[in-house]
Design a protein around this motif. Structure first.
Motif, PDB file in Angstrom:
ATOM      1  N   PRO A  61       2.107  -6.020  -4.852  1.00  0.00           N
ATOM      2  CA  PRO A  61       1.269  -6.217  -3.655  1.00  0.00           C
ATOM      3  C   PRO A  61       2.072  -6.159  -2.360  1.00  0.00           C
ATOM      4  O   PRO A  61       1.558  -5.700  -1.337  1.00  0.00           O
ATOM      5  N   ALA A  62       3.336  -6.590  -2.395  1.00  0.00           N
ATOM      6  CA  ALA A  62       4.174  -6.526  -1.192  1.00  0.00           C
ATOM      7  C   ALA A  62       4.354  -5.072  -0.753  1.00  0.00           C
ATOM      8  O   ALA A  62       4.262  -4.763   0.442  1.00  0.00           O
ATOM      9  N   ILE A  63       4.596  -4.192  -1.702  1.00  0.00           N
ATOM     10  CA  ILE A  63       4.764  -2.773  -1.367  1.00  0.00           C
ATOM     11  C   ILE A  63       3.455  -2.185  -0.847  1.00  0.00           C
ATOM     12  O   ILE A  63       3.442  -1.426   0.123  1.00  0.00           O
ATOM     13  N   LEU A  64       2.351  -2.550  -1.490  1.00  0.00           N
ATOM     14  CA  LEU A  64       1.055  -2.034  -1.042  1.00  0.00           C
ATOM     15  C   LEU A  64       0.733  -2.481   0.380  1.00  0.00           C
ATOM     16  O   LEU A  64       0.251  -1.692   1.204  1.00  0.00           O
ATOM     17  N   PHE A  65       0.986  -3.742   0.698  1.00  0.00           N
ATOM     18  CA  PHE A  65       0.725  -4.225   2.053  1.00  0.00           C
ATOM     19  C   PHE A  65       1.696  -3.607   3.051  1.00  0.00           C
ATOM     20  O   PHE A  65       1.337  -3.392   4.212  1.00  0.00           O
ATOM     21  N   ARG A  87       1.281 -10.402   5.230  1.00  0.00           N
ATOM     22  CA  ARG A  87       1.061 -10.462   3.784  1.00  0.00           C
ATOM     23  C   ARG A  87       2.208  -9.813   3.016  1.00  0.00           C
ATOM     24  O   ARG A  87       2.628 -10.323   1.968  1.00  0.00           O
ATOM     25  N   ALA A  88       2.720  -8.703   3.514  1.00  0.00           N
ATOM     26  CA  ALA A  88       3.855  -8.044   2.859  1.00  0.00           C
ATOM     27  C   ALA A  88       5.074  -8.959   2.864  1.00  0.00           C
ATOM     28  O   ALA A  88       5.768  -9.086   1.847  1.00  0.00           O
ATOM     29  N   LEU A  89       5.321  -9.611   3.984  1.00  0.00           N
ATOM     30  CA  LEU A  89       6.452 -10.528   4.068  1.00  0.00           C
ATOM     31  C   LEU A  89       6.262 -11.713   3.125  1.00  0.00           C
ATOM     32  O   LEU A  89       7.193 -12.113   2.421  1.00  0.00           O
TER      33      LEU A  89
END
Length: 116
Positions: A61-65, A87-89
């Motif tokens: 999810p981090a990569i997607l955000f 959200r990615a952070l």
């Protein structure tokens, strides 16, 4: 709000500087308002990629955000880019923390097993 003060409508009224200078020559009485653009939000893509090595379930999810943040920056959607950046952070940091805790726990368990 007063008519014409809707902040969403202001984005369509922003014009390049060269066009503003040309308009100033044609319409000398027309006021020109130049609005500074906000810098793009950080996408934390490198941190998201590094977090894959710690906990892949939280790194995806981090990569997607991070990718969504880049897309929102390209489209000029500052609000969406800011939300996706946070959200990615958050997912990247949580992935690193969870992965580190799992490694530390497994090391402690192996040490304790050898002592018994």
């Amino acid at each position: 709000m007063a008519p014409g003060t809707d902040p969403r409508g202001l984005e369509s009224k922003v014009i390049p500087v060269q066009q503003a200078i040309q308009m100033q020559k044609v319409y000398p009485m027309q006021p020109v308002v130049l609005m500074p653009l906000n810098p793009p939000e950080k996408d934390y893509l490198f941190l998201s990629i590094i977090s894959i090595f710690f906990c892949i379930l939280l790194a995806i999810p981090a990569i997607l955000f991070s990718i969504k943040t880049r897309e929102a920056n390209l489209l000029g959607n500052q609000r969406k880019a800011q939300i996706n950046s946070r959200r990615a952070l958050a997912f990247s940091i949580s992935s690193i923390l969870v992965g580190s805790i799992m490694v530390i726990c497994s090391i402690v368990i192996r040490i304790l097993k050898h002592r018994i």
